[in-house]
Design an enzyme around this catalytic site. Structure first.
Site, short mmCIF file in Angstrom:
data_model
loop_
_atom_site.label_atom_id
_atom_site.label_comp_id
_atom_site.label_asym_id
_atom_site.label_seq_id
_atom_site.Cartn_x
_atom_site.Cartn_y
_atom_site.Cartn_z
N CYS A 381 -3.25 2.60 6.85
CA CYS A 381 -3.60 1.35 6.16
C CYS A 381 -2.81 0.18 6.74
CB CYS A 381 -3.40 1.51 4.66
SG CYS A 381 -4.19 0.20 3.69
N HIS A 507 -6.66 6.14 3.59
CA HIS A 507 -5.50 6.86 3.07
C HIS A 507 -5.80 8.37 3.06
CE1 HIS A 507 -2.93 3.53 1.60
NE2 HIS A 507 -4.08 2.89 1.51
N GLU A 509 -3.87 10.79 3.14
CA GLU A 509 -2.90 11.58 2.37
C GLU A 509 -3.45 12.02 1.02
OE1 GLU A 509 -1.73 7.21 1.44
OE2 GLU A 509 -2.64 8.37 3.07
#
Length: 534
Positions: A381, A507, A509
């Site tokens: 990001c 993102h 994750e």
């Protein structure tokens, strides 16, 4: 009809209700049930999107674009279930809905009150997850028993016992038995007081889960049972774990939690298989090698600010039978001391997301160090945006290159506000949020990681790469390895001549799991292990 499990907590905050709820979700899923999980947050913010990461930790984003509490990350990582905006409600959302109904005249003639109007809205939010395909809804109530702001939520779940059959509802209370070192004793009084407060509200817990540093004795278990009016077989110990929070479900199953829940919910005998989970834990306990990853961020002081990042790195390590040691590096400290001093020992460097100009130059310095020294790098990001700024300044010679977020008058706007964001004035929930498709370029590290030509990742941003700069970047060796399907948005980029330098606007994750690590984190840690410095 779905059954309901309510998880409350007492004594102190940060006991681990989210992890406990997630562990219960895993256990119920592994005995063959379809499970949905939910967090009720008492604060008045409509969502955590505008809250500081120093206060609240990370904002977890769902596929459908909700900005939610970080506990939903625990739910997803433990169970593999994707949450939605129905999985997180705040007091702000509940009151906003009630007030909107009042303004529309839906309560015409009535005095609008906390009971029944607010509590009814809370109960409707809980029932919203109880769709036909769901067997059990697990609802965690944020905060601790006795908090003023949490009382409407506790009242709502108290009323729930009268809305469903007794065998379809369980109240689980998480509490604390502290060890007083000066006295050399564990004390049950805080647990007794916590349960006492809960019972004053009208809720008698069916199951007690007790956080401890040290093993509880049977005498202590019987004492808690007696004073808290809970069956001794329903008092479970949740001891501090040695290696990983993923040990919690196994710890509870060894005490018979799976059988107890199944019996209490009238489900009959159920078998549970956690063998794959056990193998995963074995890899955590006995790593064969180690990699040191420097996470260079601006919210480093609070562990939970980058919770999903740290978990995704751990998952990647598990897949390589390796321990990932995270060095949390403050980007403002990089500005003061220089990247070489703080990053020389790193096998890999990761720059995560964030907002605002503070610490940005430190992130850019860290990225330059990774690029010039050939250190494996993953930018996420804002990390990708900083990588674009660094490349423009130090490779293309645009010394004043910047993002218009930080310098609206920059002569070289590498990162600009998205077109769809230009008329946005409200801050909460107005960014580009949720899962979007990305087309992956052939022959790229990104494509090799995913093993497919399409990826769906979650986003949370307002700014994007300036398309006017694309050709200049490509001529200098930058590959735009991920684009929106229409080709209008740069979703990912990577360096052509570098061991492993990949940046994404999304993102990733949020989608990593201990049994299914995210491919980008897996390959990033793999590159760090391959180039390990010693």
């Amino acid at each position: 009809m779905a059954k309901f499990v309510f998880v409350t907590g007492g004594v102190v905050s940060s006991l681990g209700k989210g992890i406990t709820s997630a562990a219960l979700g895993l256990i119920l899923k592994r005995v063959g049930l379809n499970v949905a999980l939910q967090k009720l947050d008492p604060y008045l913010n409509v969502d955590p999107g505008t809250m500081s990461p120093f206060q609240h930790g990370e904002v977890f984003v769902t596929d459908d674009g909700a900005e939610t509490d970080l506990d939903l990350g625990h739910y997803e990582r433990y169970t593999g279930i994707s949450c939605s905006r129905k999985s997180n409600y705040t007091s702000g959302q509940i009151y906003e809905t009630v007030i909107a109904k009042e303004r529309r005249g839906e309560y015409l003639g009535h005095t609008v009150q906390v009971i029944p109007h607010v509590t009814d809205e809370i109960k409707a939010a809980i029932r919203g997850l109880a769709t036909r395909d769901i067997d059990v809804v697990i609802t965690e109530v944020g905060g601790t028993v006795g908090d003023i702001e949490g009382l409407p939520f506790l009242e709502a779940i108290r009323q729930f016992r009268f809305d469903v059959p007794a065998e379809d509802i369980i109240y689980v209370h998480l509490t604390l038995v502290p060890y007083i070192r000066a006295a050399g004793e564990m004390k049950t009084k805080p647990t007794q007081q916590s349960v006492g407060r809960l019972r004053e509200i009208g809720i008698q817990p069916d199951v007690l889960i007790v956080r401890t540093e040290r093993p509880m004795s049977e005498d202590m278990r019987r004492k808690i049972s007696l004073f808290c009016n809970v069956d001794p077989h329903a008092v479970f110990e949740e001891r501090d774990v040695e290696h990983s929070i993923y040990e919690i479900p196994v710890q509870l199953v060894k005490q018979g939690m799976d059988g107890h829940l199944a019996k209490r919910l009238g489900l009959g005998p159920r078998r549970i298989d956690l063998s794959d989970w056990e193998r995963m834990l074995e890899n955590i306990r006995n790593p064969e090698r180690e990699a040191k990853i420097a996470v260079v961020g601006k919210y480093i002081r609070l562990q939970d600010s980058y919770k999903s990042i740290y978990e995704a790195l751990a998952h990647a390590g598990i897949s390589h039978k390796a321990k990932v040691t995270v060095d949390r590096v403050d980007s403002e400290q990089v500005e003061k001391d220089g990247a070489e001093k703080l990053l020389a020992a790193a096998d890999g460097i990761l720059v995560p997301g964030g907002f605002g100009a503070r610490g940005i130059e430190g992130k850019i310095s860290a990225i330059r160090y990774a690029r010039e020294k050939g250190v494996p790098f993953l930018g996420i990001c804002l990390g990708m945006q900083c990588a674009a700024i660094e490349f423009a300044r130090n490779v293309l010679g645009m010394k004043k290159a910047n993002s218009t977020e930080f310098d609206p008058k920059t002569k070289h706007p590498v990162i600009v506000l998205m077109d769809e964001q230009r008329r946005v004035v409200k801050m909460g929930g107005t960014m580009r949020l949720g899962a979007y498709q990305c087309a992956l370029g052939a022959g790229t590290k990104l494509r090799a990681a995913y093993g497919t030509d399409r990826a769906y990742e979650r986003h949370r941003h307002r700014y994007e790469f300036n398309n006017a700069m694309r050709r200049k970047f490509e001529r200098a060796g930058m590959i735009f390895s991920g684009l929106s399907p229409d080709g209008k948005l740069v979703e990912a980029m990577e360096l052509k001549h570098h061991p492993w330098f990949v940046c994404v606007q999304s993102h990733p994750e949020f989608k990593s799991r201990p049994l299914d690590p995210h491919p980008l984190f897996r390959d990033f840690v793999g590159a760090a292990l391959a180039g390990r410095k010693g």
